[in-house]
Design a protein around this motif. Structure first.
Motif, PDB file in Angstrom:
ATOM      1  N   TYR A 102       0.551  -1.314   0.127  1.00 49.39           N
ATOM      2  CA  TYR A 102       0.227  -0.368   0.442  1.00 49.39           C
ATOM      3  C   TYR A 102       0.882   1.385  -0.036  1.00 49.39           C
ATOM      4  O   TYR A 102       0.549   2.327  -0.968  1.00 49.39           O
ATOM      5  CB  TYR A 102      -0.787   0.095   1.016  1.00 49.39           C
ATOM      6  CG  TYR A 102      -1.946  -1.631   1.052  1.00 49.39           C
ATOM      7  CD1 TYR A 102      -2.806  -1.622   0.033  1.00 49.39           C
ATOM      8  CD2 TYR A 102      -1.981  -1.948   1.922  1.00 49.39           C
ATOM      9  CE1 TYR A 102      -3.847  -2.729   0.230  1.00 49.39           C
ATOM     10  CE2 TYR A 102      -3.025  -3.255   2.266  1.00 49.39           C
ATOM     11  CZ  TYR A 102      -3.833  -3.991   1.218  1.00 49.39           C
ATOM     12  OH  TYR A 102      -4.097  -5.127   0.875  1.00 49.39           O
ATOM     13  N   THR A 106       0.682   3.963  -3.247  1.00 52.73           N
ATOM     14  CA  THR A 106       0.610   5.258  -2.469  1.00 52.73           C
ATOM     15  C   THR A 106       1.429   6.335  -3.278  1.00 52.73           C
ATOM     16  O   THR A 106       0.754   7.721  -3.543  1.00 52.73           O
ATOM     17  CB  THR A 106       0.014   5.714  -1.241  1.00 52.73           C
ATOM     18  OG1 THR A 106      -0.332   4.804  -0.353  1.00 52.73           O
ATOM     19  CG2 THR A 106       0.259   7.208  -0.567  1.00 52.73           C
ATOM     20  N   LYS A 107       3.074   5.932  -3.325  1.00 48.88           N
ATOM     21  CA  LYS A 107       3.694   6.901  -3.715  1.00 48.88           C
ATOM     22  C   LYS A 107       3.231   6.152  -5.384  1.00 48.88           C
ATOM     23  O   LYS A 107       3.564   7.370  -5.733  1.00 48.88           O
ATOM     24  CB  LYS A 107       5.284   6.399  -3.432  1.00 48.88           C
ATOM     25  CG  LYS A 107       5.528   6.673  -2.128  1.00 48.88           C
ATOM     26  CD  LYS A 107       7.002   5.848  -1.921  1.00 48.88           C
ATOM     27  CE  LYS A 107       7.038   5.567  -0.075  1.00 48.88           C
ATOM     28  NZ  LYS A 107       8.415   5.534   0.187  1.00 48.88           N
TER      29      LYS A 107
END
Length: 126
Positions: A102, A106-107
């Motif tokens: 996750y 997200t990055k």
């Protein structure tokens, strides 16, 4: 800040919307959206919009909150901020999510938009 769990119920077959175009004249009625109770959280809001202008209406009759978003609120000027490589970036993000990575997802989600330095965000709440 008061934290509270929000339970999202699964969609049941009886809750699915039937397009009015499939109904005969006797079955057609004005389309209405009804709620049994007020939306206590943003996740219970009713979304509305056209892709450029969007809103979420939630709360109740006595106290209603409207969260609005319009594309120039992100940038200050109209423009095309679409990343042409977004489909490839989305594939990577989905794969990372499926793999349980996750933080990496997200990055990498930053790649879904055009140059992030071109975009800033402001919200309007009434």
């Amino acid at each position: 800040m008061d934290k509270e769990w929000v339970i999202v119920k699964p969609i049941l077959d009886k809750d699915l919307w039937n397009p009015s175009s499939k109904l005969n004249e006797a079955e057609k009625k004005d389309l209405k959206v009804k709620f049994n109770e007020e939306a206590k959280h943003w996740t219970g809001a009713i979304p509305t919009g056209n892709g450029r202008l969007g809103g979420m209406a939630w709360g109740g009759v006595l106290s209603e909150t409207l969260n609005l978003n319009e594309d120039t609120l992100w940038t200050g000027v109209p423009g095309n901020y679409t990343n042409p490589d977004a489909p490839n970036a989305l594939y990577v993000v989905r794969k990372l999510v499926d793999d349980g990575k996750y933080a990496d997802a997200t990055k990498d989600a930053v790649k879904l938009s055009a140059d992030p330095s071109d975009v800033c965000f402001f919200t309007i709440t009434t």
